[in-house]
Design an enzyme around this catalytic site. Sequence first.
Site, PDB file in Angstrom:
ATOM      1  N   HIS A   1       0.819  -1.349   0.061  1.00 14.27           N
ATOM      2  CA  HIS A   1      -0.451   0.006   0.322  1.00 14.27           C
ATOM      3  C   HIS A   1       0.427   1.234  -0.021  1.00 14.27           C
ATOM      4  O   HIS A   1       1.372   1.272   0.727  1.00 14.27           O
ATOM      5  CB  HIS A   1      -0.761   0.331   0.898  1.00 14.27           C
TER       6      HIS A   1
ATOM      7  N   TYR B   1      -8.907   5.369   7.761  1.00 15.67           N
ATOM      8  CA  TYR B   1      -9.305   5.637   9.089  1.00 15.67           C
ATOM      9  C   TYR B   1     -10.330   7.028   9.289  1.00 15.67           C
ATOM     10  O   TYR B   1      -9.392   8.015   8.717  1.00 15.67           O
ATOM     11  CB  TYR B   1      -8.113   6.243   9.656  1.00 15.67           C
TER      12      TYR B   1
ATOM     13  N   PRO C   1      -3.991   0.415  18.718  1.00 13.68           N
ATOM     14  CA  PRO C   1      -3.969   0.044  17.531  1.00 13.68           C
ATOM     15  C   PRO C   1      -4.143   1.095  16.125  1.00 13.68           C
ATOM     16  O   PRO C   1      -3.724   0.549  15.089  1.00 13.68           O
ATOM     17  CB  PRO C   1      -5.177  -1.243  17.369  1.00 13.68           C
TER      18      PRO C   1
ATOM     19  N   LYS D   1       0.952  -0.012  15.050  1.00 19.60           N
ATOM     20  CA  LYS D   1       2.561   0.016  15.642  1.00 19.60           C
ATOM     21  C   LYS D   1       3.151  -1.613  16.089  1.00 19.60           C
ATOM     22  O   LYS D   1       4.344  -1.612  16.308  1.00 19.60           O
ATOM     23  CB  LYS D   1       2.710   1.027  16.082  1.00 19.60           C
TER      24      LYS D   1
ATOM     25  N   TYR E   1       4.019   6.406  10.143  1.00 19.52           N
ATOM     26  CA  TYR E   1       3.378   5.211   9.696  1.00 19.52           C
ATOM     27  C   TYR E   1       3.905   4.545   9.403  1.00 19.52           C
ATOM     28  O   TYR E   1       3.348   2.759   9.231  1.00 19.52           O
ATOM     29  CB  TYR E   1       2.166   5.930   9.046  1.00 19.52           C
TER      30      TYR E   1
HETATM   31  C1  PHB Z   1      -6.262  -4.377  11.084  1.00 21.14           C
HETATM   32  O1  PHB Z   1      -6.125  -4.685  10.047  1.00 21.14           O
HETATM   33  O2  PHB Z   1      -6.741  -5.312  11.703  1.00 21.14           O
HETATM   34  C2  PHB Z   1      -5.563  -3.098  11.449  1.00 21.14           C
HETATM   35  C3  PHB Z   1      -4.929  -2.838  10.244  1.00 21.14           C
HETATM   36  C4  PHB Z   1      -4.730  -1.188  11.072  1.00 21.14           C
HETATM   37  C5  PHB Z   1      -4.467  -0.375  12.576  1.00 21.14           C
HETATM   38  C6  PHB Z   1      -5.225  -1.377  13.477  1.00 21.14           C
HETATM   39  C7  PHB Z   1      -5.516  -2.843  12.059  1.00 21.14           C
HETATM   40  O3  PHB Z   1      -4.356   0.427  12.628  1.00 21.14           O
END
Ligand code: PHB
Length: 389
Positions: free
Chosen positions: A72, A200, A292, A296, A383
């Site tokens: 990505h 997000y 989450p 990280k 990130y």
């Molecule tokens: C996930 O795909 O479970 C996931 C992806 C990004 C995050 C947290 C969880 O920041």
Amino acid sequence: MKTQVAIIGAGPSGLLLSQRLHLAGIESIVLERHSREHVLGRIRAGVLEQGLADMLRQAGVGERMDAEGEIHEGVEIAFGDNRIRINFEQLVGKTVMVYGQTEVTHDLYDARDAMGGRIIHQAEDVALHGIDTDKPYVTFKKDGVEERIDCDFIAGCDGFHGPSRKAFPADKLTVFEKVYPFGWLGILSETPPVAEELIYSGHPRGFALCSLRSRVLSRYYVQVPSGEKVEDWSDDRFWEELKSRLPADVASTLVTGPSIEKSIAPLRSFVAEPLTHGRLFLVGDAGHIVPPTGAKGLNLAASDVFYLSSGLIDFYRAGDDSGLSGYSAKALRRIWLAERFSWWMTTLLHKFDEEAFDVRVKRAELDYLMSSETAQRALAENYVGLPYD
Ligand code: PHB
Ligand code: APR
């Protein structure tokens, strides 16, 4: 039994550490409380920094990730109907790999099997002894029989609830903790993801995240207050809530379906200092937790493994113990940078019970992020993952 490094926990930290040590000719035994099926049944995060992806390739575990994972080049940040794409490739010249932690663990198990790695499952009552001597050992019960492993070092890769951190004398450990008043309700569904990339979304109703495991497997989350029960969330209720927190054009294309997994994870920031006592080293979730939001957790476990395996390799190859004595400080520096980023992203995008002033400041922070390339570059740099040294 005797080995050079006793590793407690067969999560990604323990398995990757034993694999890297094996490739450098260092012996280890991994002790795991649960069965392999249990370990592989856990659904966890899915975003790998380049540092981790490269380590997996170097360890001979990157083939399936490269075939099935997705690279990505950006993510989207949304707020109400405003959206911005953070273009990692353009801003910092790096990308991330989207590949589930469950799959990483699976590949590590296969590699350890292929190389005759010793992993003892269903090890009960694992206890650490003599960690401040140069002859530490671990005891446990297997099928009701008491066993003992003598070793040079113990790696505590046993997650947040394991015995390793608890083996530190109380006056030798300081913990720093922040518990958020909410969790993430997550579902996995066999539906095509709503977008090519992760979204997000900060929303007045609360945070939401659109993530994925493949083109036919989606992972979605919504922020819920602490104490919420998963039984109170039917699939329909989940989908409705998710849609209400996404930009209208995204919500209108969301494909819904039955969930194949649904669970709530609390959000916490936690760091134990130091990560070393005598011959014991804490690695991954045993030493620190991040919320989450910045993806990280797994990546920090990987950088810990990188530092500790380098220290052990220098010790066994050249009798140089500087990497081991410097492990805690080196790992903690990167951990705190990731703690900062995860806390920042969590604070920015979640709904808190805040004073009006703080709500306005957060709105300004989002405005700044949406309008300043410098702010976007800072997000992108963190990130995709800060360097390992
Ligand atoms: C996930 O795909 O479970 C996931 C992806 C990004 C995050 C947290 C969880 O920041
Ligand atoms: N004895 C043996 N093993 C134990 C014990 C014990 N008493 N207690 C815990 N364990 C095992 C757990 O069963 C688990 O398999 O230690 C392992 C720890 O694995 P993880 O919790 O996955 O932690 P880690 O390997 O550090 O991986 C960090 O996983 O939890 C996520 O968000 C986290 O993505 C990050 C990554």
